[in-house]
Every structure is written in structure tokens, then in C-alpha cells.
Design a protein around this motif. Structure first.
Motif, PDB file in Angstrom:
ATOM      1  N   ALA A  24       0.862  -1.184   0.000  1.00  0.00           N
ATOM      2  CA  ALA A  24       0.000   0.000   0.000  1.00  0.00           C
ATOM      3  C   ALA A  24       0.899   1.234   0.000  1.00  0.00           C
ATOM      4  N   PRO A  25       0.457   2.317  -0.621  1.00  0.00           N
ATOM      5  CA  PRO A  25       1.298   3.515  -0.696  1.00  0.00           C
ATOM      6  C   PRO A  25       1.866   3.971   0.646  1.00  0.00           C
ATOM      7  N   ALA A  26       1.087   3.931   1.694  1.00  0.00           N
ATOM      8  CA  ALA A  26       1.577   4.361   3.005  1.00  0.00           C
ATOM      9  C   ALA A  26       2.723   3.482   3.493  1.00  0.00           C
ATOM     10  N   GLU A  27       2.707   2.214   3.146  1.00  0.00           N
ATOM     11  CA  GLU A  27       3.763   1.287   3.560  1.00  0.00           C
ATOM     12  C   GLU A  27       5.004   1.406   2.676  1.00  0.00           C
ATOM     13  N   ALA A  30       8.202   3.798   4.016  1.00  0.00           N
ATOM     14  CA  ALA A  30       9.255   3.242   4.879  1.00  0.00           C
ATOM     15  C   ALA A  30      10.266   2.450   4.059  1.00  0.00           C
ATOM     16  N   GLU A  31       9.798   1.718   3.076  1.00  0.00           N
ATOM     17  CA  GLU A  31      10.707   0.943   2.219  1.00  0.00           C
ATOM     18  C   GLU A  31      11.617   1.870   1.421  1.00  0.00           C
ATOM     19  N   TYR A  32      11.051   2.943   0.868  1.00  0.00           N
ATOM     20  CA  TYR A  32      11.845   3.889   0.090  1.00  0.00           C
ATOM     21  C   TYR A  32      12.860   4.613   0.963  1.00  0.00           C
ATOM     22  N   GLU A  33      12.459   4.966   2.177  1.00  0.00           N
ATOM     23  CA  GLU A  33      13.387   5.624   3.094  1.00  0.00           C
ATOM     24  C   GLU A  33      14.528   4.692   3.488  1.00  0.00           C
TER      25      GLU A  33
END
Length: 48
Positions: A24-27, A30-33
Motif C-alpha cells: 500500500a502507498p503508506a507502507e 518506509a521501504e523507500y526511506e
């Protein structure tokens, strides 16, 4: 399809980014960071 670079840390980041696309976009944030952090650390280690 993830193209391998031969650098373990970078390859792991690329794989995690491919998997993040399924979240989901909100999750994804954190992965991108986390990916950004690993790539910054990897680049910094090259300069040492």
C-alpha cells in the motif's frame, strides 16, 4: 524484473524496491526511506 549489480547491498535494495511496489502507498514510504539510507551508506563507503 530486478537486474543484479553484483553488489550485495545494492541488489538487496533493488529487490526490496521491487517488493515495495506491491505494498500500500503508506507502507511504501518506509521501504523507500530504508532503501535511500542503504544507498547513501553504500556510496559513502566507496569514498572511504
Amino acid at each position: 524484473m530486478v537486474v543484479e549489480t553484483g553488489h550485495a547491498a545494492v541488489d538487496a535494495v533493488l529487490s526490496s524496491l521491487a517488493n515495495a511496489a506491491r505494498l500500500a502507498p503508506a507502507e511504501q514510504i518506509a521501504e523507500y526511506e530504508a532503501a535511500h539510507q542503504v544507498l547513501q551508506e553504500t556510496l559513502a563507503s566507496i569514498d572511504r
